[in-house]
Design a protein around this motif. Structure first.
Motif, PDB file in Angstrom:
ATOM      1  N   VAL A 407     107.642  51.957  21.300  1.00 25.15           N
ATOM      2  CA  VAL A 407     106.559  51.110  21.790  1.00 25.15           C
ATOM      3  C   VAL A 407     105.515  51.960  22.507  1.00 25.15           C
ATOM      4  CG1 VAL A 407     105.963  49.252  23.406  1.00 25.15           C
ATOM      5  CG2 VAL A 407     107.996  49.052  21.966  1.00 25.15           C
ATOM      6  N   ALA A 408     105.978  52.898  23.337  1.00 27.91           N
ATOM      7  CA  ALA A 408     105.053  53.772  24.051  1.00 27.91           C
ATOM      8  C   ALA A 408     104.199  54.568  23.072  1.00 27.91           C
ATOM      9  CB  ALA A 408     105.828  54.708  24.973  1.00 27.91           C
ATOM     10  N   GLY A 409     104.821  55.070  22.005  1.00 27.71           N
ATOM     11  CA  GLY A 409     104.066  55.820  21.010  1.00 27.71           C
ATOM     12  C   GLY A 409     103.008  54.970  20.336  1.00 27.71           C
ATOM     13  N   LEU A 410     103.348  53.715  20.056  1.00 29.01           N
ATOM     14  CA  LEU A 410     102.393  52.814  19.417  1.00 29.01           C
ATOM     15  C   LEU A 410     101.233  52.482  20.359  1.00 29.01           C
ATOM     16  CD1 LEU A 410     101.577  50.938  17.085  1.00 29.01           C
ATOM     17  CD2 LEU A 410     103.092  49.194  18.081  1.00 29.01           C
ATOM     18  N   LEU A 411     101.534  52.156  21.593  1.00 30.75           N
ATOM     19  CA  LEU A 411     100.492  51.789  22.547  1.00 30.75           C
ATOM     20  C   LEU A 411      99.597  52.986  22.881  1.00 30.75           C
ATOM     21  CD1 LEU A 411     102.437  49.488  25.061  1.00 30.75           C
ATOM     22  CD2 LEU A 411     101.128  48.828  23.031  1.00 30.75           C
ATOM     23  N   ARG A 412     100.141  54.181  22.742  1.00 25.20           N
ATOM     24  CA  ARG A 412      99.383  55.389  23.063  1.00 25.20           C
ATOM     25  C   ARG A 412      98.178  55.565  22.137  1.00 25.20           C
ATOM     26  NH1 ARG A 412     103.651  59.426  22.952  1.00 25.20           N
ATOM     27  NH2 ARG A 412     104.495  58.228  24.711  1.00 25.20           N
ATOM     28  N   THR A 413      98.250  54.941  20.971  1.00 30.43           N
ATOM     29  CA  THR A 413      97.144  55.059  20.014  1.00 30.43           C
ATOM     30  C   THR A 413      95.991  54.118  20.344  1.00 30.43           C
ATOM     31  OG1 THR A 413      98.074  53.390  18.507  1.00 30.43           O
ATOM     32  CG2 THR A 413      98.796  55.677  18.211  1.00 30.43           C
ATOM     33  N   LEU A 417      93.759  50.800  26.057  1.00 29.76           N
ATOM     34  CA  LEU A 417      94.974  50.540  26.817  1.00 29.76           C
ATOM     35  C   LEU A 417      95.449  51.809  27.520  1.00 29.76           C
ATOM     36  CD1 LEU A 417      96.898  48.168  27.389  1.00 29.76           C
ATOM     37  CD2 LEU A 417      98.364  49.032  25.566  1.00 29.76           C
ATOM     38  N   ALA A 418      95.326  52.943  26.856  1.00 29.80           N
ATOM     39  CA  ALA A 418      95.719  54.212  27.475  1.00 29.80           C
ATOM     40  C   ALA A 418      94.900  54.474  28.734  1.00 29.80           C
ATOM     41  CB  ALA A 418      95.546  55.358  26.484  1.00 29.80           C
ATOM     42  N   GLU A 419      93.617  54.120  28.706  1.00 23.91           N
ATOM     43  CA  GLU A 419      92.784  54.284  29.887  1.00 23.91           C
ATOM     44  C   GLU A 419      93.255  53.376  31.012  1.00 23.91           C
ATOM     45  OE1 GLU A 419      89.838  55.425  32.551  1.00 23.91           O
ATOM     46  OE2 GLU A 419      90.659  56.379  30.759  1.00 23.91           O
ATOM     47  N   ARG A 420      93.721  52.170  30.673  1.00 21.84           N
ATOM     48  CA  ARG A 420      94.246  51.262  31.694  1.00 21.84           C
ATOM     49  C   ARG A 420      95.543  51.822  32.301  1.00 21.84           C
ATOM     50  NH1 ARG A 420      94.487  45.166  29.819  1.00 21.84           N
ATOM     51  NH2 ARG A 420      95.108  45.014  32.014  1.00 21.84           N
ATOM     52  N   PHE A 421      96.342  52.480  31.490  1.00 23.35           N
ATOM     53  CA  PHE A 421      97.536  53.140  32.036  1.00 23.35           C
ATOM     54  C   PHE A 421      97.124  54.235  33.019  1.00 23.35           C
ATOM     55  CE2 PHE A 421     100.071  51.039  28.849  1.00 23.35           C
ATOM     56  CZ  PHE A 421     101.359  51.048  29.349  1.00 23.35           C
ATOM     57  N   ARG A 422      96.070  55.007  32.669  1.00 19.67           N
ATOM     58  CA  ARG A 422      95.625  56.061  33.565  1.00 19.67           C
ATOM     59  C   ARG A 422      95.202  55.484  34.910  1.00 19.67           C
ATOM     60  NH1 ARG A 422      91.556  58.016  35.963  1.00 19.67           N
ATOM     61  NH2 ARG A 422      90.223  56.350  35.188  1.00 19.67           N
ATOM     62  N   THR A 423      94.456  54.377  34.874  1.00 23.96           N
ATOM     63  CA  THR A 423      93.998  53.752  36.111  1.00 23.96           C
ATOM     64  C   THR A 423      95.164  53.180  36.904  1.00 23.96           C
ATOM     65  OG1 THR A 423      91.892  53.184  35.071  1.00 23.96           O
ATOM     66  CG2 THR A 423      92.485  51.968  37.066  1.00 23.96           C
ATOM     67  N   ALA A 424      96.086  52.531  36.205  1.00 23.48           N
ATOM     68  CA  ALA A 424      97.200  51.855  36.881  1.00 23.48           C
ATOM     69  C   ALA A 424      98.157  52.829  37.552  1.00 23.48           C
ATOM     70  CB  ALA A 424      97.956  50.993  35.883  1.00 23.48           C
ATOM     71  N   PHE A 425      98.235  54.044  37.006  1.00 20.70           N
ATOM     72  CA  PHE A 425      99.216  55.000  37.536  1.00 20.70           C
ATOM     73  C   PHE A 425      98.546  56.238  38.118  1.00 20.70           C
ATOM     74  CE2 PHE A 425     101.627  52.363  34.650  1.00 20.70           C
ATOM     75  CZ  PHE A 425     102.773  52.106  35.391  1.00 20.70           C
ATOM     76  N   SER A 434      96.494  59.787  31.046  1.00 16.84           N
ATOM     77  CA  SER A 434      96.467  58.511  30.329  1.00 16.84           C
ATOM     78  C   SER A 434      97.704  58.322  29.463  1.00 16.84           C
ATOM     79  CB  SER A 434      95.204  58.444  29.452  1.00 16.84           C
ATOM     80  OG  SER A 434      95.189  59.530  28.533  1.00 16.84           O
ATOM     81  N   LEU A 435      98.719  59.145  29.691  1.00 17.83           N
ATOM     82  CA  LEU A 435      99.901  59.085  28.841  1.00 17.83           C
ATOM     83  C   LEU A 435     100.653  57.777  29.042  1.00 17.83           C
ATOM     84  CD1 LEU A 435     101.571  60.693  26.791  1.00 17.83           C
ATOM     85  CD2 LEU A 435     102.931  61.557  28.693  1.00 17.83           C
ATOM     86  N   VAL A 436     100.919  57.097  27.956  1.00 23.06           N
ATOM     87  CA  VAL A 436     101.709  55.874  27.977  1.00 23.06           C
ATOM     88  C   VAL A 436     103.169  56.273  27.792  1.00 23.06           C
ATOM     89  CG1 VAL A 436     102.112  53.637  26.906  1.00 23.06           C
ATOM     90  CG2 VAL A 436      99.798  54.594  26.966  1.00 23.06           C
ATOM     91  N   THR A 437     104.018  55.932  28.739  1.00 16.08           N
ATOM     92  CA  THR A 437     105.429  56.295  28.668  1.00 16.08           C
ATOM     93  C   THR A 437     106.310  55.063  28.799  1.00 16.08           C
ATOM     94  OG1 THR A 437     105.683  56.597  31.051  1.00 16.08           O
ATOM     95  CG2 THR A 437     104.900  58.498  29.778  1.00 16.08           C
TER      96      THR A 437
END
Length: 622
Positions: A407-413, A417-425, A434-437
């Protein structure tokens, strides 16, 4: 490591360990905290109280030795009541500085599974509640030998408590913290009958606990602060307890709003006036809270993993998005919100949701509202934290059937959304990526679920003093919930779940005898064996986590299998004595098997109270 060990906050556990070995407590800057004179005077008061308790238990031992006639039984019961009131006067000190002894002295009369040691390690209950069941049995005289044995065990525990308390190096902040916790303990456990289920001595024992608070605070009395308000409240509370005839008719709401909550405030004001702070640690019943019924009484992050220090809004918003994202499922067809529908209080209205293959899932879909305010997840408590629950659901073959790493690999594309991960973490040190893990997916979803905490139902507002928030029938239902209905002995107020107050370090599981369907006679127990499937320990067969009753009016059908379609049918089940009252014979049923004897109007009032636990404000946003 079991849940008690993992959730017990490191600072608190460390401080108690230091106190129990006689070492001084460290401040955050490393400087030692010397024991304070008045605090040590309190410890002396508690030790004197333990001496009295030891003498009372010795008298109980003598009374039990002569147990052979109705008159001797009456005498033994009186002596027992005196002994446990002696315990209640020192309860706050023992619960704070020697909690293992209070469990041994006055824990529930149920076997305890020592899960870290394997399924065969089952600890027999000991202490006052075991003695109570035997001594207040109609054939008590035939239990004389067993009663004497249990009293001998109790005497050894009292001796151990005296030794442990003698080693304490107490400080003022912790003494006052113990007082705060004891008031909450009276409100959430004492008045509900939690630890006097047979003898029915909850009200006089609550009075003894208040006396213990008065004795504890005595060394702090001085001209520096007026004690008039506090003394008046204690006197009024004790007067109400002394004049009450029985717990089943006790006006709990009036007591809490007129005496207990104001007493909590008076204690807070006195501590502040004396310039005594609070211990520096995080726990579920928040250190800053004045009363357990306060608007912000609970720190939801104290139920989270220890490394979760904060959950910024961006992380919550990301979790909300993920909650509705079908990409979390292996075939892209299911989202968390497919079963946990926001418009249905995060349930789906079905007995059992269809699984991935179309077959029904084994258990009813629970709400996730207020899910962050409990110890353990799932009805069998198979996971500890919400983060673990996310993994279990996403990777379940029958539910989402995905791998978080995939799932993380899919969302990473997804660049946005990756930018939102960067902001959230974003790190407080400025390190961002911006890595989705997998870990971040778990963290964001857990943060969103914790944000779904709502504790402003009409019942909450009434318990905070706005009695008009409840109708007369709902107020009657609240008193029935605490009193005759005995609901609050498992669904602890104010959260109404099974995580035990006031420390909230452990969740109870109960065996109630849930049937396959809502039969009222010749019923068959549901074959789901609950927590037994996890621990393989006999007391856990058919045991399930006590769920929250918050928003219960919106989450039908009920029980782990959805057997009961309405609140009225659930109340009827409990009124009959649970499974034992409808033909299900389980040796390990923990729910008292006796019928409650609730009248039709009482059952109706209880249902109305349950409906007044509704608060879904601001949770419908997708």
């Amino acid at each position: 490591m079991n849940r008690v060990a993992t959730l017990a906050l490191a600072a608190y556990v460390g401080s108690v360990a230091c106190q129990q070995t006689g070492r001084t407590l460290p401040l955050p800057n490393g400087a030692p905290v010397a024991s304070q004179r008045r605090a040590m005077e309190v410890v002396s008061v508690w030790r004197a109280g333990l001496d009295t308790l030891a003498w009372r238990v010795a008298r109980l031992d003598s009374a039990a030795s002569a147990l052979n006639t109705p008159a001797s039984l009456t005498h033994a019961r009186v002596v027992f009541a005196e002994a446990r009131r002696a315990f209640k006067r020192v309860e706050l000190g023992l619960e704070y500085y020697a909690p293992s002894t209070t469990r041994a002295m006055n824990g529930p009369a149920l076997p305890e599974v020592e899960e870290t040691e394997g399924p065969e390690v089952i600890l027999a209950p000991t202490g006052f509640q075991v003695i109570e069941e035997l001594l207040f049995d109609e054939d008590a005289c035939t239990h004389q030998e067993t009663i004497s044995h249990e009293i001998a065990v109790l005497q050894a525990t009292v001796t151990r408590a005296r030794t442990m308390l003698g080693a304490q190096q107490a400080t003022d902040d912790r003494i006052w913290d113990a007082v705060k916790l004891e008031i909450a303990r009276i409100e959430t456990l004492g008045l509900t009958g939690f630890d006097s289920p047979v003898a029915g001595q909850s009200l006089p024992e609550a009075d003894a606990a208040l006396e213990g608070i008065t004795r504890t605070l005595a060394p702090y009395r001085s001209a520096d602060h007026s004690w008039t308000t506090l003394d008046t409240l204690v006197a009024g509370a004790r007067g109400m307890l002394a004049t009450a005839t029985e717990r089943s008719t006790f006006d709990y709401l009036y007591f809490v709003t007129r005496y207990a909550n104001p007493l909590s405030r008076a204690v807070h004001d006195a501590r502040t006036a004396l310039a005594i702070g609070v211990p520096v640690e995080r726990r579920p019943y928040a250190m800053h809270a004045v009363s357990v019924f306060d608007t912000n009484a609970f720190d939801v992050l104290a139920f989270a993993p220890l490394d979760v220090k904060s959950e910024p809004g961006a992380r919550v918003d990301l979790g909300r998005t993920l909650f509705h994202d079908v990409r979390l499922s292996g075939d892209g067809s299911r989202a968390c919100s497919g079963c946990h529908v926001p418009e249905r209080a995060f349930t789906d209205g079905l007995r059992q949701s269809p699984g991935r293959t179309g077959q029904p899932l084994p258990r009813n879909t629970p709400t996730v509202l207020n899910i962050g305010l409990q110890v353990g997840s799932f009805s069998d408590l198979r996971t500890t934290y919400l983060e673990d629950q996310v993994t279990a659901v996403v990777e379940s073959v029958d539910e989402m059937h995905a791998k978080l790493s995939d799932v993380a690999g899919l969302l990473r594309t997804d660049a946005l959304l990756a930018e939102r991960f960067r902001t959230a973490f974003a790190s407080a040190t400025g390190d961002v990526d911006s890595l989705v893990t997998s870990a971040r997916i778990r963290s964001a979803l857990a943060a969103y679920m914790r944000s779904l905490t709502r504790l402003n139902a009409p019942v909450d507002r009434a318990l905070r003093g706005d009695i008009a928030a409840l109708t007369a029938e709902e107020r009657r239902g609240l008193n029935l919930f605490v009193g005759k209905g005995k609901c609050a002995t498992c669904h602890f107020l104010p959260l109404t779940n099974g995580t035990v107050p006031p420390m909230y370090q452990k969740s109870d599981v109960e065996v109630i005898g849930t049937p396959v369907r809502a039969d009222t006679a010749r019923a068959r127990v549901d074959p789901d064996e609950g927590r037994f499937g996890i621990t393989r320990s006999a007391p856990h067969r058919y045991a399930f986590r006590t769920p929250s009753l918050r928003n219960v009016a919106l989450t039908a059908p009920y029980m782990h299998n959805g057997a009961y379609p309405t609140l009225e049918s659930v109340v009827d089940f409990y009124n009959r004595g649970g499974g034992a009252g409808i033909g299900i014979a389980l040796d390990n049923q923990t729910l008292p098997p006796d019928a409650l004897g609730l009248s039709g109007s009482e059952r109706k009032a209880l249902v109305q109270f349950l409906r007044a636990l509704t608060d879904t404000s601001g949770t419908q946003r997708r």
